[in-house]
Design a protein around this motif. Sequence first.
Motif, PDB file in Angstrom:
ATOM      1  N   TYR A  74      47.538 102.714  66.463  1.00  0.00           N
ATOM      2  CA  TYR A  74      46.088 102.680  66.463  1.00  0.00           C
ATOM      3  C   TYR A  74      45.628 101.234  66.385  1.00  0.00           C
ATOM      4  O   TYR A  74      46.356 100.352  65.934  1.00  0.00           O
ATOM      5  CB  TYR A  74      45.503 103.498  65.300  1.00  0.00           C
ATOM      6  N   PRO A  77      40.566  98.578  71.214  1.00  0.00           N
ATOM      7  CA  PRO A  77      40.899  98.680  72.640  1.00  0.00           C
ATOM      8  C   PRO A  77      41.482  97.375  73.171  1.00  0.00           C
ATOM      9  O   PRO A  77      41.106  96.284  72.738  1.00  0.00           O
ATOM     10  CB  PRO A  77      39.548  98.966  73.316  1.00  0.00           C
ATOM     11  N   LYS A  81      48.444  98.910  72.766  1.00  0.00           N
ATOM     12  CA  LYS A  81      49.038 100.108  72.150  1.00  0.00           C
ATOM     13  C   LYS A  81      49.790 100.954  73.169  1.00  0.00           C
ATOM     14  O   LYS A  81      50.927 101.367  72.918  1.00  0.00           O
ATOM     15  CB  LYS A  81      47.955 100.944  71.475  1.00  0.00           C
ATOM     16  N   THR A  82      49.181 101.218  74.304  1.00  0.00           N
ATOM     17  CA  THR A  82      49.832 102.045  75.319  1.00  0.00           C
ATOM     18  C   THR A  82      51.059 101.342  75.878  1.00  0.00           C
ATOM     19  O   THR A  82      52.113 101.960  76.044  1.00  0.00           O
ATOM     20  CB  THR A  82      48.841 102.387  76.454  1.00  0.00           C
ATOM     21  N   THR A 100      47.063 111.465  79.201  1.00  0.00           N
ATOM     22  CA  THR A 100      45.856 110.926  78.589  1.00  0.00           C
ATOM     23  C   THR A 100      45.025 112.064  78.019  1.00  0.00           C
ATOM     24  O   THR A 100      44.729 113.036  78.727  1.00  0.00           O
ATOM     25  CB  THR A 100      45.017 110.140  79.620  1.00  0.00           C
ATOM     26  N   GLY A 101      44.678 111.951  76.734  1.00  0.00           N
ATOM     27  CA  GLY A 101      43.877 112.966  76.063  1.00  0.00           C
ATOM     28  C   GLY A 101      42.500 113.088  76.675  1.00  0.00           C
ATOM     29  O   GLY A 101      41.983 112.141  77.274  1.00  0.00           O
ATOM     30  N   SER A 102      41.915 114.261  76.516  1.00  0.00           N
ATOM     31  CA  SER A 102      40.605 114.524  77.103  1.00  0.00           C
ATOM     32  C   SER A 102      39.778 115.370  76.143  1.00  0.00           C
ATOM     33  O   SER A 102      40.315 116.203  75.409  1.00  0.00           O
ATOM     34  CB  SER A 102      40.789 115.279  78.426  1.00  0.00           C
ATOM     35  N   ASP A 140      48.099 109.213  75.230  1.00  0.00           N
ATOM     36  CA  ASP A 140      47.170 108.087  75.206  1.00  0.00           C
ATOM     37  C   ASP A 140      45.762 108.622  74.967  1.00  0.00           C
ATOM     38  O   ASP A 140      45.412 109.714  75.421  1.00  0.00           O
ATOM     39  CB  ASP A 140      47.249 107.359  76.549  1.00  0.00           C
ATOM     40  N   GLU A 141      44.968 107.875  74.230  1.00  0.00           N
ATOM     41  CA  GLU A 141      43.579 108.237  73.954  1.00  0.00           C
ATOM     42  C   GLU A 141      43.463 109.587  73.241  1.00  0.00           C
ATOM     43  O   GLU A 141      42.567 110.377  73.533  1.00  0.00           O
ATOM     44  CB  GLU A 141      42.749 108.245  75.240  1.00  0.00           C
ATOM     45  N   ASN A 143      42.305 110.157  70.493  1.00  0.00           N
ATOM     46  CA  ASN A 143      41.013 110.215  69.806  1.00  0.00           C
ATOM     47  C   ASN A 143      39.924 110.887  70.649  1.00  0.00           C
ATOM     48  O   ASN A 143      38.896 111.291  70.123  1.00  0.00           O
ATOM     49  CB  ASN A 143      40.560 108.809  69.411  1.00  0.00           C
ATOM     50  N   ARG A 144      40.141 111.037  71.934  1.00  0.00           N
ATOM     51  CA  ARG A 144      39.153 111.706  72.787  1.00  0.00           C
ATOM     52  C   ARG A 144      39.157 113.219  72.589  1.00  0.00           C
ATOM     53  O   ARG A 144      38.212 113.900  72.955  1.00  0.00           O
ATOM     54  CB  ARG A 144      39.436 111.414  74.258  1.00  0.00           C
ATOM     55  N   CYS A 145      40.260 113.748  72.063  1.00  0.00           N
ATOM     56  CA  CYS A 145      40.408 115.197  71.901  1.00  0.00           C
ATOM     57  C   CYS A 145      39.567 115.699  70.732  1.00  0.00           C
ATOM     58  O   CYS A 145      39.367 114.999  69.755  1.00  0.00           O
ATOM     59  CB  CYS A 145      41.867 115.548  71.644  1.00  0.00           C
TER      60      CYS A 145
END
Length: 165
Positions: A74, A77, A81-82, A100-102, A140-141, A143-145
């Motif tokens: 974490y 941006p 990290k990725t 990638t999370g969505s 990845d990402e 936190n978007r979920c």
Amino acid sequence: MTKQIPTYSALDSADVAKLESSIDDAIRAAESEEIDTPHNIEIPAALDLIGIGDSVYRQIRAALKSGKRHLMFYGPPGTGKTSLAEHVAGVLSDDYKLVTGSADWTSQDLIGGYLPTGTGGIKFVPGVLLANFDRPLIIDELNRCDIDKVIDPLFTVISGQPTML
């Protein structure tokens, strides 16, 4: 020596002390010659990842050596990290998966669930986590979920607990 660890408003002083102790123990275990585990994987520093300090690699090595199978990176941006996750996954396996999370994801997308077959029956269809359980998976990402729909069931599964989908 006092460790400088970022703290968040949700942590009280007892939680911070426990976190600091846990990190110190993991680093000591990783640096100890007395521990004999099958997790003696060396994660070399990636020469193309500028700005990632030795302490980050030490923490990754300590986590892997202590038997941890799930890592979460974490930070702000654009800090790598990725790229770091891909580097670590590439060292661990020649075959890793990056998704990638969505915000549209559900627990069924991530873990799996039962779907109609079209012939009146149902069958279990694994989600991205179970479909890739035999290799490193980078989400990845994350936190978007949605926390309730995706992240809570994910943490239940990766902690080894049964869950109802």
